[in-house]
Design a protein around this motif. Structure first.
Motif, mmCIF file in Angstrom:
data_model
loop_
_atom_site.group_PDB
_atom_site.id
_atom_site.type_symbol
_atom_site.label_atom_id
_atom_site.label_comp_id
_atom_site.label_asym_id
_atom_site.label_seq_id
_atom_site.Cartn_x
_atom_site.Cartn_y
_atom_site.Cartn_z
ATOM 1 N N VAL A 7 95.076 -40.840 23.712
ATOM 2 C CA VAL A 7 95.936 -39.733 24.083
ATOM 3 C C VAL A 7 95.228 -38.334 23.984
ATOM 4 O O VAL A 7 95.390 -37.368 24.431
ATOM 5 N N GLN A 8 94.306 -38.341 22.794
ATOM 6 C CA GLN A 8 93.533 -37.017 22.588
ATOM 7 C C GLN A 8 92.761 -36.240 23.607
ATOM 8 O O GLN A 8 92.617 -35.230 23.585
ATOM 9 N N ALA A 52 91.111 -33.649 35.005
ATOM 10 C CA ALA A 52 92.247 -34.486 34.601
ATOM 11 C C ALA A 52 91.816 -35.856 34.189
ATOM 12 O O ALA A 52 90.759 -36.302 34.927
ATOM 13 N N SER A 53 92.406 -36.423 32.976
ATOM 14 C CA SER A 53 91.872 -37.828 32.788
ATOM 15 C C SER A 53 92.852 -38.916 33.340
ATOM 16 O O SER A 53 92.714 -40.112 33.033
ATOM 17 N N GLY A 54 94.032 -38.460 33.736
ATOM 18 C CA GLY A 54 95.280 -39.364 34.102
ATOM 19 C C GLY A 54 96.005 -38.840 35.076
ATOM 20 O O GLY A 54 96.104 -37.337 35.397
ATOM 21 N N LEU A 248 104.040 -29.912 15.857
ATOM 22 C CA LEU A 248 102.960 -30.595 15.661
ATOM 23 C C LEU A 248 102.673 -31.322 14.479
ATOM 24 O O LEU A 248 102.041 -32.145 14.213
ATOM 25 N N ASP A 249 103.341 -30.877 13.510
ATOM 26 C CA ASP A 249 103.565 -31.692 12.231
ATOM 27 C C ASP A 249 104.091 -32.863 12.135
ATOM 28 O O ASP A 249 103.714 -33.692 11.530
ATOM 29 N N ASP A 250 104.904 -33.285 13.441
ATOM 30 C CA ASP A 250 105.522 -34.422 13.419
ATOM 31 C C ASP A 250 105.083 -35.140 14.661
ATOM 32 O O ASP A 250 104.898 -36.403 14.748
ATOM 33 N N PHE A 251 104.637 -34.358 15.753
ATOM 34 C CA PHE A 251 104.074 -35.390 17.099
ATOM 35 C C PHE A 251 103.348 -34.489 17.771
ATOM 36 O O PHE A 251 103.652 -33.079 17.648
ATOM 37 N N VAL A 252 102.845 -34.745 18.880
ATOM 38 C CA VAL A 252 102.257 -33.939 19.784
ATOM 39 C C VAL A 252 102.953 -33.840 20.946
ATOM 40 O O VAL A 252 103.133 -34.675 21.987
ATOM 41 N N PRO A 253 103.608 -32.655 21.498
ATOM 42 C CA PRO A 253 104.073 -32.385 22.694
ATOM 43 C C PRO A 253 103.733 -32.737 23.982
ATOM 44 O O PRO A 253 102.518 -32.386 23.805
ATOM 45 N N THR A 285 96.527 -24.153 23.523
ATOM 46 C CA THR A 285 97.468 -24.516 22.445
ATOM 47 C C THR A 285 97.511 -26.065 22.263
ATOM 48 O O THR A 285 97.178 -26.803 23.189
ATOM 49 N N GLY A 286 97.912 -26.397 21.144
ATOM 50 C CA GLY A 286 98.221 -27.919 20.934
ATOM 51 C C GLY A 286 99.187 -28.575 21.925
ATOM 52 O O GLY A 286 100.007 -27.936 22.493
ATOM 53 N N GLY A 287 98.873 -29.844 22.202
ATOM 54 C CA GLY A 287 99.759 -30.533 23.113
ATOM 55 C C GLY A 287 98.783 -31.291 23.882
ATOM 56 O O GLY A 287 97.648 -31.602 23.738
#
Length: 430
Positions: A7-8, A52-54, A248-253, A285-287
């Motif tokens: 997923v990264q 895109a990868s998916g 992001l401390d708990d999960f990647v939205p 941004t993260g996600g």
């Protein structure tokens, strides 16, 4: 965090199949022998060219109208084709290294669903509960163990046939205890699958923790992006990014600026010059980012709160366009550039942001993951934005991209044109 390692690298291109292939709405619904699901395969190479990868699919299972009133989760909607067409989709995706995400509607079903004993009865005993007052969407009884078993069976069935994960529709309307029974059983059989819940409001981290999801949809950031740009209020956006850091401390939205349920970003923004700013925010941004099919061409469409109100944002697509004169060429190239930048900086998947300069209409932030970082400057003002890198803790940096034509690549200071943007990679610190 429970998400699989792949997923990264994931960047989704989202498709609403029934609309995409012209199966709904349609004056004469297509039949299974038209095999329309296969038309999506024609666009796989476009998705790859985009970066895109998916491919994230909307509902593809037997339903009465728009796909969210499912009648049989084990059968492909006849307007799209049959099981062989799904297998073809998987085969062609695998050839290209493309992941597939399915859309599972387990909060409610259509009125023609085969087992009414699984419907949730109203507390007053008169009929069945519905989803948000829609008479055609009957709520399932999530305290019924048979519903748990059925959901596990459906999810594992399609994962075994080649899907890589599930978007779980209206997950916010389902008790967390239901998902906590379902997802561990599915994950035990398919530990490399990814599960994202559709959650709009509320405590995202608690939903992930209590329900057992890998991710949820980041509607808070979606709203802050377009409203912050429209209202010329970057303070709202910055506050949303503070919240985003905490998630992001708990999960990647799962992050997005458009999907099949909302007004297209090109129609939502009051100034289309700021389409670039929205996309820069999404991809720096993260996600786990998702791009809604058509947004890369600046498609327009307004969602309306009425029957058929989603149709404008779910149009039919023909064959992929060719050449350089196609609709939205500049937007397409921008998507390709920014997605390419993201794929070259995999650390952005879990990057946190921090403000360096902030006013209502000018925003400079650093996006960082450990020793890796970028400086992003957004200007929605009528005046230029001056950025002095030493003043924000960077001796010099390399301009990776932006609006206008930067006169040099390695800089200690930069000027961002009115309604422009810039991305700088630090190369030295003071």
């Amino acid at each position: 965090m429970t998400e699989p390692a792949w997923v990264q690298h994931a960047i989704w291109w989202q498709v609403y199949p029934l609309g995409f292939v012209g199966a709904y709405p349609a004056d004469t619904p297509p039949t299974a022998d038209e095999h329309r699901l296969r038309r999506i395969v024609e666009w796989f190479d476009h998705a790859i060219g985009l970066g895109a990868s998916g491919v994230a699919l909307g509902p593809i299972f037997a339903s009465q109208t728009h796909g969210y009133d499912t009648t049989d989760h084990y059968r492909i909607d006849s307007r799209l084709g049959d099981g062989g067409d799904f297998d073809h989709l998987v085969e062609e995706a695998r050839k290209r290294g493309v992941r597939l995400l399915l859309d599972g509607v387990f909060n409610h079903v259509g009125t023609d669903f085969g087992n009414s004993s699984w419907f949730r009865k109203r507390r007053n005993g008169s009929g069945f509960d519905t989803f948000e007052g829609h008479d055609g969407l009957i709520a399932l009884d999530h305290d019924n163990p048979e519903v748990v078993d059925y959901t596990v069976g459906v999810m594992t069935h399609w994962l075994a046939r080649g899907a890589d994960g599930w978007r779980l529709d209206a997950a916010y309307a389902v008790p967390d205890r239901f998902w906590a029974q379902v997802l561990p059983r599915v994950r035990e059989a398919f530990p490399d699958a990814w599960f994202v819940g559709e959650v709009i409001h509320g405590d995202y981290s608690a939903r992930v923790r209590d329900g057992g999801f890998d991710s949820v949809t980041q509607y808070e950031l979606w709203k802050a992006i377009w409203s912050g740009l429209n209202d010329q209020n970057f303070h709202e956006l910055d506050w949303a990014l503070v919240r985003h850091n905490e998630f992001l401390d708990d999960f990647v939205p799962m992050t997005f600026v458009g999907n099949h349920d909302v007004t297209r970003i090109a129609s939502r923004l009051e100034n289309t010059k700021h389409l670039a700013h929205a996309l820069v925010l999404l991809l720096t941004t993260g996600g786990t980012p998702s791009v809604y099919a058509g947004d890369e061409y600046a498609y327009r469409g307004v969602k309306e709160e009425r029957f058929g109100g989603d149709d404008a944002v779910r149009p039919e697509f023909g064959s992929p366009p060719e050449g350089i004169e196609q609709l939205g060429h500049d937007e397409l190239r921008l998507h390709q550039f920014l997605i390419g930048l993201r794929r070259r900086h995999l650390w952005l998947h879990t990057a946190r942001t921090s403000p360096l300069q902030l006013t209502n209409r000018q925003y400079v932030y650093q996006t960082r993951n450990g020793a890796d970082s970028l400086v992003v400057a957004l200007n929605i003002d009528d005046e230029p934005l001056s950025v002095s890198l030493p003043e924000v803790g960077v001796a010099q940096g390399e301009i990776l991209g932006g609006s206008g034509a930067p006169p040099q690549h390695i800089v200690t200071a930069a000027e961002v044109e009115p309604h422009g943007w810039l991305i700088i990679a630090p190369t030295a610190r003071p």
